[in-house]
Design a protein around this motif. Structure first.
Motif, PDB file in Angstrom:
ATOM      1  N   ALA A 229       0.834  -1.205   0.000  1.00 18.16           N
ATOM      2  CA  ALA A 229       0.000   0.000   0.000  1.00 18.16           C
ATOM      3  C   ALA A 229       0.872   1.260   0.000  1.00 18.16           C
ATOM      4  N   LEU A 230       1.992   1.213   0.696  1.00 21.33           N
ATOM      5  CA  LEU A 230       2.900   2.367   0.702  1.00 21.33           C
ATOM      6  C   LEU A 230       3.493   2.624  -0.683  1.00 21.33           C
ATOM      7  N   ILE A 231       3.860   1.561  -1.355  1.00 22.26           N
ATOM      8  CA  ILE A 231       4.380   1.723  -2.721  1.00 22.26           C
ATOM      9  C   ILE A 231       3.280   2.290  -3.607  1.00 22.26           C
ATOM     10  N   GLU A 232       2.071   1.730  -3.472  1.00 22.01           N
ATOM     11  CA  GLU A 232       0.935   2.178  -4.285  1.00 22.01           C
ATOM     12  C   GLU A 232       0.646   3.663  -4.044  1.00 22.01           C
ATOM     13  N   ARG A 233       0.771   4.106  -2.815  1.00 23.55           N
ATOM     14  CA  ARG A 233       0.449   5.501  -2.493  1.00 23.55           C
ATOM     15  C   ARG A 233       1.565   6.473  -2.862  1.00 23.55           C
ATOM     16  N   TYR A 234       2.806   6.117  -2.537  1.00 17.34           N
ATOM     17  CA  TYR A 234       3.900   7.078  -2.685  1.00 17.34           C
ATOM     18  C   TYR A 234       4.682   6.948  -3.984  1.00 17.34           C
ATOM     19  N   GLN A 235       4.577   5.814  -4.644  1.00 17.41           N
ATOM     20  CA  GLN A 235       5.206   5.655  -5.952  1.00 17.41           C
ATOM     21  C   GLN A 235       4.292   4.819  -6.854  1.00 17.41           C
ATOM     22  N   PRO A 236       3.136   5.375  -7.189  1.00 17.66           N
ATOM     23  CA  PRO A 236       2.169   4.600  -7.970  1.00 17.66           C
ATOM     24  C   PRO A 236       2.718   4.137  -9.315  1.00 17.66           C
ATOM     25  N   TRP A 237       3.638   4.885  -9.905  1.00 21.49           N
ATOM     26  CA  TRP A 237       4.240   4.473 -11.182  1.00 21.49           C
ATOM     27  C   TRP A 237       5.049   3.188 -11.014  1.00 21.49           C
ATOM     28  N   HIS A 238       5.717   3.015  -9.878  1.00 21.80           N
ATOM     29  CA  HIS A 238       6.422   1.754  -9.613  1.00 21.80           C
ATOM     30  C   HIS A 238       5.431   0.651  -9.271  1.00 21.80           C
ATOM     31  N   PHE A 239       4.406   1.000  -8.502  1.00 23.70           N
ATOM     32  CA  PHE A 239       3.420  -0.007  -8.116  1.00 23.70           C
ATOM     33  C   PHE A 239       2.743  -0.606  -9.343  1.00 23.70           C
ATOM     34  N   ARG A 240       2.372   0.245 -10.312  1.00 21.40           N
ATOM     35  CA  ARG A 240       1.684  -0.251 -11.514  1.00 21.40           C
ATOM     36  C   ARG A 240       2.552  -1.243 -12.290  1.00 21.40           C
ATOM     37  N   ARG A 241       3.857  -1.154 -12.154  1.00 16.15           N
ATOM     38  CA  ARG A 241       4.749  -2.048 -12.884  1.00 16.15           C
ATOM     39  C   ARG A 241       5.024  -3.368 -12.169  1.00 16.15           C
ATOM     40  N   LEU A 242       4.681  -3.438 -10.896  1.00 14.19           N
ATOM     41  CA  LEU A 242       5.021  -4.649 -10.133  1.00 14.19           C
ATOM     42  C   LEU A 242       4.469  -5.922 -10.765  1.00 14.19           C
ATOM     43  N   ALA A 243       3.257  -5.870 -11.285  1.00 12.88           N
ATOM     44  CA  ALA A 243       2.668  -7.064 -11.899  1.00 12.88           C
ATOM     45  C   ALA A 243       3.438  -7.497 -13.144  1.00 12.88           C
ATOM     46  N   ARG A 244       4.115  -6.549 -13.811  1.00  8.76           N
ATOM     47  CA  ARG A 244       4.975  -6.904 -14.946  1.00  8.76           C
ATOM     48  C   ARG A 244       6.354  -7.350 -14.477  1.00  8.76           C
TER      49      ARG A 244
ATOM     50  N   HIS B 259      16.582  -7.073 -15.498  1.00 10.38           N
ATOM     51  CA  HIS B 259      16.514  -8.362 -16.185  1.00 10.38           C
ATOM     52  C   HIS B 259      15.523  -8.322 -17.350  1.00 10.38           C
ATOM     53  N   ASN B 260      14.355  -7.748 -17.114  1.00 16.09           N
ATOM     54  CA  ASN B 260      13.331  -7.676 -18.155  1.00 16.09           C
ATOM     55  C   ASN B 260      13.741  -6.782 -19.324  1.00 16.09           C
ATOM     56  N   ALA B 261      14.665  -5.851 -19.063  1.00 19.01           N
ATOM     57  CA  ALA B 261      15.171  -4.974 -20.127  1.00 19.01           C
ATOM     58  C   ALA B 261      16.331  -5.627 -20.882  1.00 19.01           C
ATOM     59  N   GLY B 262      16.675  -6.865 -20.500  1.00 23.63           N
ATOM     60  CA  GLY B 262      17.742  -7.576 -21.192  1.00 23.63           C
ATOM     61  C   GLY B 262      19.125  -7.348 -20.606  1.00 23.63           C
ATOM     62  N   VAL B 263      19.196  -6.675 -19.462  1.00 22.84           N
ATOM     63  CA  VAL B 263      20.485  -6.456 -18.802  1.00 22.84           C
ATOM     64  C   VAL B 263      20.756  -7.685 -17.943  1.00 22.84           C
ATOM     65  N   GLN B 264      21.624  -8.539 -18.423  1.00 24.56           N
ATOM     66  CA  GLN B 264      21.912  -9.784 -17.716  1.00 24.56           C
ATOM     67  C   GLN B 264      22.805  -9.535 -16.513  1.00 24.56           C
ATOM     68  N   TYR B 265      22.511 -10.226 -15.438  1.00 22.14           N
ATOM     69  CA  TYR B 265      23.311 -10.105 -14.223  1.00 22.14           C
ATOM     70  C   TYR B 265      24.661 -10.766 -14.459  1.00 22.14           C
ATOM     71  N   ASP B 266      25.704 -10.064 -14.098  1.00 20.88           N
ATOM     72  CA  ASP B 266      27.067 -10.571 -14.204  1.00 20.88           C
ATOM     73  C   ASP B 266      27.760 -10.214 -12.897  1.00 20.88           C
ATOM     74  N   PRO B 267      28.339 -11.179 -12.207  1.00 21.40           N
ATOM     75  CA  PRO B 267      28.991 -10.881 -10.928  1.00 21.40           C
ATOM     76  C   PRO B 267      30.030  -9.757 -11.028  1.00 21.40           C
ATOM     77  N   ARG B 268      30.619  -9.584 -12.189  1.00 22.85           N
ATOM     78  CA  ARG B 268      31.618  -8.518 -12.356  1.00 22.85           C
ATOM     79  C   ARG B 268      30.986  -7.128 -12.306  1.00 22.85           C
ATOM     80  N   CYS B 269      29.694  -7.041 -12.579  1.00 20.05           N
ATOM     81  CA  CYS B 269      29.025  -5.728 -12.527  1.00 20.05           C
ATOM     82  C   CYS B 269      27.919  -5.714 -11.472  1.00 20.05           C
ATOM     83  N   ALA B 270      28.023  -6.593 -10.483  1.00 18.14           N
ATOM     84  CA  ALA B 270      27.008  -6.692  -9.432  1.00 18.14           C
ATOM     85  C   ALA B 270      26.845  -5.371  -8.684  1.00 18.14           C
TER      86      ALA B 270
END
Length: 190
Positions: free
Chosen positions: A29-44, A98-109
């Motif tokens: 609920a806090l995310i939904e209230r204070y950062q609704p743009w982030h909240f709307r993306r959570l389901a994606r 990850h969804n944007a195609g930026v693969q996790y690499d321990p060298r750039c963690a």
């Protein structure tokens, strides 16, 4: 819960599952209230939220698109619901990379972690009582790469979780010692 599938694996008899759901809902609920743009993306970002014991506050598992929030952290009253929300947002940032195609690499963690911490700072500056979030995230951002993204010995971390769970068990000392021996844990458990 708020449009996201949630599963709680409560392996701790001393934790009320209803409280886990209530605190998780309040955090969302806090995310939904204070950062609704982030909240709307959570389901994606996430296919599901899972709450269970784990050696850190949160994690993102890209192969299952799962956000994990640690069980005892979720209900620990010394952490605010805003801090739980900040953890969810942190993991959402991992998902977005990850969804944007930026693969996790321990060298750039460290670069990944700094991206996630900046989202925590933004959230902490908006939400009431966000000072501890901002303080923790800024301290992390100022650290060296190996401090921002330390190498974790997951076997040791898992053993510490198991030992803490055994300590929290409401059972006689002899039973705890027997369980500790069976699990290969420190036998000094009282």
């Amino acid at each position: 819960m708020r449009g996201l599938p949630v599963t709680v694996y409560n392996t701790r008899p001393d934790i009320d599952t209803a409280q886990v759901f209530a605190r998780l809902d309040a955090s969302l609920a806090l995310i939904e209230r204070y950062q609704p743009w982030h909240f709307r993306r959570l389901a994606r970002d996430f296919a599901q939220l899972v709450v269970r014991r784990f050696p850190c506050r949160g994690a993102y598992f890209p192969e299952r698109r799962t956000c994990l929030v640690e069980l005892t952290f979720t209900v620990n009253s010394s952490f605010s619901e805003a801090q739980v929300a900040a953890t969810i947002l942190h993991e959402a940032m991992h998902a977005r990379l990850h969804n944007a195609g930026v693969q996790y690499d321990p060298r750039c963690a460290a670069k990944h972690e700094r991206f996630c911490r900046r989202a925590e700072v933004e959230f902490g500056m908006l939400v009431p009582g966000g000072e501890p979030i901002v303080e923790r995230a800024l301290a992390s951002l100022e650290g060296a790469d190996d401090e921002v993204a330390p190498v974790v010995d997951w076997e040791l971390a898992g053993r510490r979780v198991a030992e803490a769970d055994l300590q929290a068990l409401n059972a006689p000392g002899w039973l705890k010692r027997a369980i500790a021996r069976r699990q290969g844990l420190d036998s000094s458990t009282e």
